[in-house]
Scaffold this active site. Sequence first.
Site, PDB file in Angstrom:
ATOM      1  CE  LYS A  37      21.582  43.820  44.012  1.00  0.00           C
ATOM      2  NZ  LYS A  37      22.854  43.237  44.477  1.00  0.00           N
ATOM      3  CG  ASP A  64      25.223  43.503  41.419  1.00  0.00           C
ATOM      4  OD1 ASP A  64      26.041  44.162  40.767  1.00  0.00           O
ATOM      5  OD2 ASP A  64      24.950  43.736  42.610  1.00  0.00           O
ATOM      6  CE  LYS A  66      28.496  46.381  42.247  1.00  0.00           C
ATOM      7  NZ  LYS A  66      27.648  45.369  42.943  1.00  0.00           N
ATOM      8  CE1 TYR A  67      31.203  38.567  35.220  1.00  0.00           C
ATOM      9  CE2 TYR A  67      30.021  39.692  33.464  1.00  0.00           C
ATOM     10  CZ  TYR A  67      30.178  38.604  34.292  1.00  0.00           C
ATOM     11  OH  TYR A  67      29.307  37.555  34.197  1.00  0.00           O
ATOM     12  CG  HIS A  68      37.674  46.140  37.225  1.00  0.00           C
ATOM     13  ND1 HIS A  68      37.770  47.117  38.192  1.00  0.00           N
ATOM     14  CD2 HIS A  68      38.601  46.457  36.295  1.00  0.00           C
ATOM     15  CE1 HIS A  68      38.716  47.987  37.851  1.00  0.00           C
ATOM     16  NE2 HIS A  68      39.239  47.592  36.713  1.00  0.00           N
ATOM     17  CG  ASP A  69      40.043  40.050  34.408  1.00  0.00           C
ATOM     18  OD1 ASP A  69      41.162  40.182  33.857  1.00  0.00           O
ATOM     19  OD2 ASP A  69      39.772  39.143  35.213  1.00  0.00           O
ATOM     20  CB  ILE A  70      42.531  41.884  30.356  1.00  0.00           C
ATOM     21  CG1 ILE A  70      42.155  40.404  30.253  1.00  0.00           C
ATOM     22  CG2 ILE A  70      43.738  42.083  31.270  1.00  0.00           C
ATOM     23  CD1 ILE A  70      43.216  39.557  29.561  1.00  0.00           C
ATOM     24  CG  ASN A  72      39.652  38.077  25.064  1.00  0.00           C
ATOM     25  OD1 ASN A  72      38.942  38.200  24.065  1.00  0.00           O
ATOM     26  ND2 ASN A  72      40.014  36.910  25.559  1.00  0.00           N
ATOM     27  CB  THR A  73      38.993  38.395  30.954  1.00  0.00           C
ATOM     28  OG1 THR A  73      40.245  37.826  30.563  1.00  0.00           O
ATOM     29  CG2 THR A  73      38.402  37.593  32.086  1.00  0.00           C
ATOM     30  CB  THR A 126      27.056  54.285  47.180  1.00  0.00           C
ATOM     31  OG1 THR A 126      26.707  52.915  47.365  1.00  0.00           O
ATOM     32  CG2 THR A 126      26.326  54.835  45.981  1.00  0.00           C
ATOM     33  NE  ARG A 187      16.145  50.631  53.434  1.00  0.00           N
ATOM     34  CZ  ARG A 187      16.805  49.868  52.561  1.00  0.00           C
ATOM     35  NH1 ARG A 187      16.468  49.852  51.293  1.00  0.00           N
ATOM     36  NH2 ARG A 187      17.814  49.105  52.946  1.00  0.00           N
ATOM     37  N   GLY A 216      15.962  45.529  48.671  1.00  0.00           N
ATOM     38  CA  GLY A 216      16.141  44.256  49.365  1.00  0.00           C
ATOM     39  C   GLY A 216      15.322  44.189  50.629  1.00  0.00           C
ATOM     40  NE  ARG A 217      19.258  45.716  54.156  1.00  0.00           N
ATOM     41  CZ  ARG A 217      20.288  46.459  54.543  1.00  0.00           C
ATOM     42  NH1 ARG A 217      20.811  46.295  55.747  1.00  0.00           N
ATOM     43  NH2 ARG A 217      20.795  47.354  53.707  1.00  0.00           N
TER      44      ARG A 217
HETATM   45  O1  C5P Z   1      18.412  45.697  51.541  1.00  0.00           O
HETATM   46  P1  C5P Z   1      18.727  46.833  50.639  1.00  0.00           P
HETATM   47  O2  C5P Z   1      17.505  47.419  49.953  1.00  0.00           O
HETATM   48  O3  C5P Z   1      19.599  47.885  51.282  1.00  0.00           O
HETATM   49  O4  C5P Z   1      19.583  46.132  49.489  1.00  0.00           O
HETATM   50  C1  C5P Z   1      20.156  46.888  48.461  1.00  0.00           C
HETATM   51  C2  C5P Z   1      20.925  46.010  47.545  1.00  0.00           C
HETATM   52  O5  C5P Z   1      21.627  46.853  46.642  1.00  0.00           O
HETATM   53  C3  C5P Z   1      21.972  45.140  48.209  1.00  0.00           C
HETATM   54  O6  C5P Z   1      22.095  43.940  47.418  1.00  0.00           O
HETATM   55  C4  C5P Z   1      23.232  45.969  48.113  1.00  0.00           C
HETATM   56  O7  C5P Z   1      24.394  45.191  48.075  1.00  0.00           O
HETATM   57  C5  C5P Z   1      23.019  46.656  46.786  1.00  0.00           C
HETATM   58  N1  C5P Z   1      23.739  47.918  46.632  1.00  0.00           N
HETATM   59  C6  C5P Z   1      23.605  48.972  47.511  1.00  0.00           C
HETATM   60  N2  C5P Z   1      24.293  50.131  47.314  1.00  0.00           N
HETATM   61  C7  C5P Z   1      25.109  50.229  46.260  1.00  0.00           C
HETATM   62  C8  C5P Z   1      25.259  49.185  45.370  1.00  0.00           C
HETATM   63  C9  C5P Z   1      24.549  48.024  45.594  1.00  0.00           C
HETATM   64  O8  C5P Z   1      22.837  48.901  48.462  1.00  0.00           O
HETATM   65  N3  C5P Z   1      25.722  51.351  46.054  1.00  0.00           N
END
Ligand code: C5P
Length: 239
Positions: A37, A64, A66-70, A72-73, A126, A187, A216-217
């Site tokens: 991502k 990722d 997250k586009y938000h605009d008119i 066409n854009t 979230t 997790r 991620g982490r």
């Molecule tokens: O490290 P971790 O597993 O928490 O990373 C989750 C990824 O998902 C991060 O890039 C975070 O910005 C993204 N994310 C999130 N919760 C959301 C939307 C995106 O944790 N609701």
Amino acid sequence: MTRDEARAKIIFALDVNEFSDVEKWADLLSPHVGMFKVGKQLYTACGPAVVRMIQKYGGEVFLDLKYHDIPNTVAMASLEAARMGVKLFNLHALGGYEMMAKTVETLDKEFKGEERGKVLAVTILTSSNEQTLQEVGINLPVPEMVVKLASLAKKAGIDGVVASPQEVPLIREACGNDFLIVTPGVRPAFAAADDQKRIMTPAEAVKSGADYLVIGRPIAAAPNPAEAAQAIVAEIVAG
Ligand code: C5P
């Protein structure tokens, strides 16, 4: 589920801002995860070259932004994302039906039934709660808004949504089985929760109907990230 099927579901969140880090992670994790991502921080710092770098290592990309605009854009930005060959990219459903429908129409016109990257909609972040919505004049409860926006996205031809694991069953019920659901906030049993509050394990998230998991982490901060990714794959297969 096979190990390959489980591996394909894992999207590693590249929450870094340097090219050299991306190269390190792409090299190390390409055999162990299904996708990488690339978010606003990394893309703003490094641009499209970072997408090509991941692809060079054989990795697939979730862009990722997250586009938000008119309409066409957003449609034109989406076209460029799809032309880069990313596998997933996204826009905000709050941009409205016309914005989403115009995007899908533009992509379909270019790709004419050929395989292309899938467009996802973000419903309600979230990080938002009922109060956040009220501040901007939305008086519906969060779960109702999530289902409303997911349904609107589906009607506009969008391929799926990004959602918290808790929202998956509601969205599945409203949007059916061929609508993609991507969930962060996952997790594995062995990892710390960090700042994520409403978490599920990878196996639980997949069981509840998620197609892809953003992680991620739990991988990045593990003593051996490749092993952590493999342990997550094993958890999903066992579940
Ligand atoms: O490290 P971790 O597993 O928490 O990373 C989750 C990824 O998902 C991060 O890039 C975070 O910005 C993204 N994310 C999130 N919760 C959301 C939307 C995106 O944790 N609701």
